[in-house]
Scaffold this motif. Structure first.
Motif, PDB file in Angstrom:
ATOM      1  N   ARG A  84       0.806  -1.215   0.000  1.00 49.27           N
ATOM      2  CA  ARG A  84       0.000   0.000   0.000  1.00 49.27           C
ATOM      3  C   ARG A  84       0.839   1.265   0.000  1.00 49.27           C
ATOM      4  O   ARG A  84       0.302   2.359   0.194  1.00 49.27           O
ATOM      5  CB  ARG A  84      -0.953   0.007   1.207  1.00 49.27           C
ATOM      6  CG  ARG A  84      -2.099  -0.981   1.079  1.00 49.27           C
ATOM      7  CD  ARG A  84      -3.087  -0.866   2.213  1.00 49.27           C
ATOM      8  NE  ARG A  84      -3.775   0.429   2.227  1.00 49.27           N
ATOM      9  CZ  ARG A  84      -4.746   0.737   3.080  1.00 49.27           C
ATOM     10  NH1 ARG A  84      -5.128  -0.158   3.990  1.00 49.27           N
ATOM     11  NH2 ARG A  84      -5.326   1.918   3.053  1.00 49.27           N
TER      12      ARG A  84
ATOM     13  N   ARG B  63       0.693   6.437   0.779  1.00 47.40           N
ATOM     14  CA  ARG B  63      -0.072   5.252   1.177  1.00 47.40           C
ATOM     15  C   ARG B  63      -1.383   5.225   0.398  1.00 47.40           C
ATOM     16  O   ARG B  63      -2.164   6.179   0.425  1.00 47.40           O
ATOM     17  CB  ARG B  63      -0.350   5.262   2.679  1.00 47.40           C
ATOM     18  CG  ARG B  63      -1.121   4.028   3.157  1.00 47.40           C
ATOM     19  CD  ARG B  63      -1.126   3.957   4.676  1.00 47.40           C
ATOM     20  NE  ARG B  63      -2.030   2.925   5.192  1.00 47.40           N
ATOM     21  CZ  ARG B  63      -1.758   1.641   5.280  1.00 47.40           C
ATOM     22  NH1 ARG B  63      -0.572   1.195   4.856  1.00 47.40           N
ATOM     23  NH2 ARG B  63      -2.629   0.784   5.775  1.00 47.40           N
TER      24      ARG B  63
ATOM     25  N   ARG C 236      -6.162   1.325  -0.735  1.00 46.67           N
ATOM     26  CA  ARG C 236      -6.337  -0.122  -0.618  1.00 46.67           C
ATOM     27  C   ARG C 236      -5.117  -0.818  -1.208  1.00 46.67           C
ATOM     28  O   ARG C 236      -4.333  -0.201  -1.946  1.00 46.67           O
ATOM     29  CB  ARG C 236      -7.623  -0.588  -1.303  1.00 46.67           C
ATOM     30  CG  ARG C 236      -7.685  -0.388  -2.809  1.00 46.67           C
ATOM     31  CD  ARG C 236      -8.956  -1.040  -3.350  1.00 46.67           C
ATOM     32  NE  ARG C 236      -9.192  -0.789  -4.762  1.00 46.67           N
ATOM     33  CZ  ARG C 236      -8.644  -1.486  -5.749  1.00 46.67           C
ATOM     34  NH1 ARG C 236      -7.780  -2.444  -5.490  1.00 46.67           N
ATOM     35  NH2 ARG C 236      -8.942  -1.206  -7.013  1.00 46.67           N
ATOM     36  N   PRO C 237      -4.920  -2.103  -0.904  1.00 46.56           N
ATOM     37  CA  PRO C 237      -3.725  -2.801  -1.370  1.00 46.56           C
ATOM     38  C   PRO C 237      -3.697  -2.978  -2.888  1.00 46.56           C
ATOM     39  O   PRO C 237      -4.729  -3.073  -3.548  1.00 46.56           O
ATOM     40  CB  PRO C 237      -3.811  -4.167  -0.676  1.00 46.56           C
ATOM     41  CG  PRO C 237      -4.727  -3.953   0.482  1.00 46.56           C
ATOM     42  CD  PRO C 237      -5.712  -2.928   0.039  1.00 46.56           C
TER      43      PRO C 237
END
Length: 424
Positions: free
Chosen positions: A381, A411, A414-415
């Protein structure tokens, strides 16, 4: 759709992978800008292929957050280096008067993570053009960001050279150190054997260097495409714009192929479309596979590219504006399962949440530089992003003052669900 599988990383894999050390808050960077690797990054599945149509800027990603900020002053020079900038004239540029007593540490146009808190960053051709960069030595710098102190340190590096005469046309210098009048180097990857492949814009060429910067093979041209600076034109008309060659390049996660992406549109192609080609590293040849990246505007350009998994890549797209005028500085995910690459907006670099007020900026952080040419995946992320400050010409952060080289960590909402081999 292939079922995602969670991999339990065993001791053998851990011996190969050098991942970021764990921290209390996985969203905050460690000393090298990384956070705790999330479980989602340990999957072999291909994740979400993107929800937008080709050329779309829509996505399932929300607003990204600034988690790290570090800066290298614009007036940073390689210790003990040769003078440079003699062809820039003597008039001040953003308050800086050329020529310079040394080689500026500037123009970061590509990045490689070294897994020890340091990064290799590639300087581009120098001062913006073939005609004014003959005294700029092409170089890879090793840098280390310290996000706690918000500073970037330069730990050394190496110049690029051709002592074995792999280049068959005349070079600028008799000692065969490469300069910005020889190549415009804009993208870099490191392969499994520790050597580097660099994308050039003048040919465009692929250049293969040793770990110390020695050219190992003859420059490899892109079949059917030539820029105006190409030394092999021989009276032909170029079909690519000036310095519009390989601005971005990714290495496949299995280490077998390269994916160089042009910055400009080839004559005859639809305006605002860019070619991405596939290059087989074992055969040292293009495979003939090609995809099309569609810019949001024909006036835009791409800045860098990196693989997420077998099919997905991250691409920086930008406009040519800076400061308050900047409107497009974005990171997209593209999917090669579509010949016309399907785009998903991952992060808007002009609208990053900054709840901690990093860098002394407000709650919204903007990365408003004319050229943003470096992206690296730090964990599933977290991305690292750097600007190309075009020293001394760009002044996107403060009008009338040359831009610093800034290194930020972002960041995502979401991944990525990246292939684990991204981290090896």
């Amino acid at each position: 759709m292939r079922r995602r599988m969670t991999i339990t990383i065993g001791a053998a894999v851990l011996a190969l992978a050098v991942s970021a050390p764990a921290v209390a808050d996985p969203g905050q960077p460690t000393s090298d800008g990384t956070g705790t690797q999330q479980a989602d990054s340990q999957r072999t599945g291909f994740g979400h292929p993107g929800t937008g149509h080709p050329g779309s800027g829509h996505s399932g990603f929300g607003r990204a957050t600034l988690t790290g900020f570090a800066s290298l002053p614009a007036l940073t020079f390689v210790p003990g280096s040769e003078p440079s900038g003699s062809q820039l004239g003597t008039a001040p540029v953003n308050g800086v008067t050329p020529p310079f007593a040394g080689q500026p540490v500037q123009g970061f146009s590509g990045i490689v993570r070294r897994h020890d808190g340091t990064f290799d960053v590639l300087s581009d051709n120098g001062f913006g053009a073939k005609d004014n960069s003959a005294d700029f030595l092409l170089r890879v710098h090793r840098v280390k960001p310290d996000f706690r102190r918000e500073k970037v340190s330069v730990l050394g590096g190496f110049n690029l050279s051709d002592p074995d005469r792999r280049v068959t046309w005349p070079l600028t210098r008799p000692d065969r150190k490469l300069t910005g009048a020889d190549f415009d180097v804009e993208s870099i990857v490191r392969t499994i054997d520790g050597t580097y492949w660099i994308g050039d814009e003048f040919g465009p060429f692929l250049l293969h260097f040793s770990s110390s910067g020695r050219l190992l093979d003859a420059p490899i041209p892109l079949p059917g495409v030539k820029a105006p600076e190409n030394p092999g034109l021989n009276g032909e008309q170029p079909n690519l714009g000036r310095s519009k060659g390989f601005e971005g390049m990714a290495r496949s996660v299995d280490g077998r192929t390269l994916y160089p992406l042009l910055e400009g549109t080839v004559t005859g192609d639809e305006a605002g479309t860019l070619r991405m080609n596939e290059f087989d590293l074992r055969r040292r040849a293009y495979t003939g596979k090609r995809w099309t990246y569609r810019l949001e505007s024909p006036d835009n350009a791409i800045g860098d590219m990196i693989a997420v998994d077998r099919y997905r890549f991250l691409v920086i797209e930008r406009d040519n504006l800076q400061g308050d005028a900047a409107r497009t500085k974005r990171i997209y995910m593209v999917d090669t399962r579509h010949a016309d690459l399907r785009k998903t907006l991952v992060a808007d670099l002009l609208d990053l949440a900054n709840p901690r007020g990093l860098g002394g900026f407000g709650e919204t952080f903007r990365f408003p530089f004319q050229t943003i040419e470096d992206v690296v995946i730090l964990d599933d992320r977290t991305l690292g992003v750097l600007d190309d400050n075009n020293f001394p010409s760009s002044s996107g952060r403060t009008p009338g003052k040359p831009d610093n080289n800034e290194f930020i960590t972002v960041r995502l909402s979401r991944p990525l669900q990246a292939d684990i081999r991204v981290y090896l």
